[in-house]
Scaffold this motif. Structure first.
Motif, PDB file in Angstrom:
ATOM      1  N   SER A  62     -56.773 -76.278  26.900  1.00 23.56           N
ATOM      2  CA  SER A  62     -57.773 -75.926  25.887  1.00 23.56           C
ATOM      3  C   SER A  62     -57.525 -76.694  24.590  1.00 23.56           C
ATOM      4  O   SER A  62     -58.469 -77.082  23.893  1.00 23.56           O
ATOM      5  CB  SER A  62     -57.753 -74.416  25.623  1.00 23.56           C
ATOM      6  OG  SER A  62     -56.539 -74.020  25.003  1.00 23.56           O
ATOM      7  N   ASP A  65     -58.739 -80.287  25.026  1.00 19.58           N
ATOM      8  CA  ASP A  65     -60.194 -80.358  24.878  1.00 19.58           C
ATOM      9  C   ASP A  65     -60.615 -80.188  23.424  1.00 19.58           C
ATOM     10  O   ASP A  65     -61.483 -80.909  22.920  1.00 19.58           O
ATOM     11  CB  ASP A  65     -60.860 -79.271  25.731  1.00 19.58           C
ATOM     12  CG  ASP A  65     -60.628 -79.483  27.227  1.00 19.58           C
ATOM     13  OD1 ASP A  65     -60.356 -80.636  27.624  1.00 19.58           O
ATOM     14  OD2 ASP A  65     -60.699 -78.503  27.982  1.00 19.58           O
ATOM     15  N   GLN A  66     -59.991 -79.232  22.737  1.00 20.91           N
ATOM     16  CA  GLN A  66     -60.351 -78.942  21.347  1.00 20.91           C
ATOM     17  C   GLN A  66     -60.112 -80.129  20.427  1.00 20.91           C
ATOM     18  O   GLN A  66     -60.941 -80.443  19.565  1.00 20.91           O
ATOM     19  CB  GLN A  66     -59.550 -77.727  20.855  1.00 20.91           C
ATOM     20  CG  GLN A  66     -59.762 -77.374  19.393  1.00 20.91           C
ATOM     21  CD  GLN A  66     -58.821 -76.288  18.922  1.00 20.91           C
ATOM     22  OE1 GLN A  66     -58.272 -75.525  19.728  1.00 20.91           O
ATOM     23  NE2 GLN A  66     -58.602 -76.206  17.629  1.00 20.91           N
ATOM     24  N   ASP A  68     -59.565 -83.311  21.496  1.00 19.56           N
ATOM     25  CA  ASP A  68     -59.898 -84.556  22.198  1.00 19.56           C
ATOM     26  C   ASP A  68     -58.656 -85.433  22.361  1.00 19.56           C
ATOM     27  O   ASP A  68     -58.636 -86.614  21.990  1.00 19.56           O
ATOM     28  CB  ASP A  68     -60.991 -85.333  21.448  1.00 19.56           C
ATOM     29  CG  ASP A  68     -61.540 -86.505  22.264  1.00 19.56           C
ATOM     30  OD1 ASP A  68     -61.373 -86.486  23.498  1.00 19.56           O
ATOM     31  OD2 ASP A  68     -62.108 -87.438  21.670  1.00 19.56           O
ATOM     32  N   THR A  70     -57.515 -86.675  24.966  1.00 21.58           N
ATOM     33  CA  THR A  70     -57.636 -87.705  25.996  1.00 21.58           C
ATOM     34  C   THR A  70     -58.011 -89.057  25.378  1.00 21.58           C
ATOM     35  O   THR A  70     -57.990 -90.075  26.064  1.00 21.58           O
ATOM     36  CB  THR A  70     -58.697 -87.329  27.052  1.00 21.58           C
ATOM     37  OG1 THR A  70     -59.951 -87.100  26.406  1.00 21.58           O
ATOM     38  CG2 THR A  70     -58.276 -86.076  27.814  1.00 21.58           C
ATOM     39  N   ARG A 166     -57.473 -86.335  31.844  1.00 18.30           N
ATOM     40  CA  ARG A 166     -57.216 -85.039  31.211  1.00 18.30           C
ATOM     41  C   ARG A 166     -55.907 -84.415  31.691  1.00 18.30           C
ATOM     42  O   ARG A 166     -55.129 -83.896  30.883  1.00 18.30           O
ATOM     43  CB  ARG A 166     -58.376 -84.078  31.486  1.00 18.30           C
ATOM     44  CG  ARG A 166     -58.222 -82.705  30.811  1.00 18.30           C
ATOM     45  CD  ARG A 166     -59.462 -81.847  31.050  1.00 18.30           C
ATOM     46  NE  ARG A 166     -59.364 -80.561  30.350  1.00 18.30           N
ATOM     47  CZ  ARG A 166     -58.823 -79.464  30.881  1.00 18.30           C
ATOM     48  NH1 ARG A 166     -58.331 -79.505  32.122  1.00 18.30           N
ATOM     49  NH2 ARG A 166     -58.769 -78.342  30.175  1.00 18.30           N
TER      50      ARG A 166
END
Length: 208
Positions: A62, A65-66, A68, A70, A166
């Motif tokens: 999480s 993703d929050q 970024d 990657t 990811r």
């Protein structure tokens, strides 16, 4: 040897450490506030359970993703002394990327992003132009897209840019994150991340 040691100390990229403390609330039975995640570790102590959850793929994923995580970007400096000179400059190179996507065959492949003023060019390892555009605008071409909202070119006009897998990003940050209990059965957790980018280490640890 002494001169070599001094040279290494001056030229080596420093690694910064971000720390945080967490107080674990003791529960009479399990950790109901954590729902199903708490049930998975029901037979363990509160501190051990919290450590497992903090370092879990769900939590780190999480954060990836929050923030970024990657998208990997780093300035390109001249060999040997470039990074040292850049660190001594009070003005820093900064690149703010709002979004970046590539086709699957470009995942984990390094690209080069160069600037001429507010104009940028993205090229691959074979020096082929992938994208060209302006800072502040979303630029797309096929499955490639890049939106740079701001840039500050203090010491270079070239950056390395990579979109990594990811799962790889999650594994990398799990390896960098250290969480342990301070003392025995104190309920106080000490978490830390060591990383060359001090601001990023703090942001990641805060998000976790």
């Amino acid at each position: 040897f002494a001169l070599a040691g001094i040279a290494y100390a001056l030229l080596a990229t420093p690694v910064y450490k971000a720390d945080a403390l967490l107080q674990v609330e003791k529960k009479s039975s399990g950790m109901p506030a954590l729902g199903e995640m708490g049930d998975l570790f029901g037979g363990q102590s509160d501190a051990v359970t919290e450590i497992e959850i903090i370092k879990s793929r769900m939590v780190i994923g999480s954060v990836v993703d929050q923030l970024d995580l990657t998208t990997i970007v780093s300035p390109n400096y001249m060999p040997v002394i470039g990074d040292f000179l850049a660190r001594r400059n009070s003005e820093k190179d900064q690149l703010v990327i709002e979004s970046f996507s590539v086709p699957r065959n470009y995942i984990n492949q390094g690209l080069t992003l160069s600037f001429k003023g507010e104009r940028f060019t993205l090229i691959n390892s074979e020096d082929e132009i992938i994208l060209q555009g302006d800072v502040g605008a979303l630029v797309t071409e096929g499955d490639f897209s890049l939106h740079i909202s701001a840039v500050n070119l203090a010491n270079t006009n070239s950056f390395s840019l990579t979109k990594i897998d990811r799962l790889l990003a999650i594994n990398n940050w799990q390896a960098l994150l250290n969480v342990s209990e301070s003392g025995k059965q104190t309920g106080i957790l000490v978490s830390s991340i060591e990383h060359p980018n001090k601001q990023l280490a703090v942001k990641v640890l805060d998000a976790i």
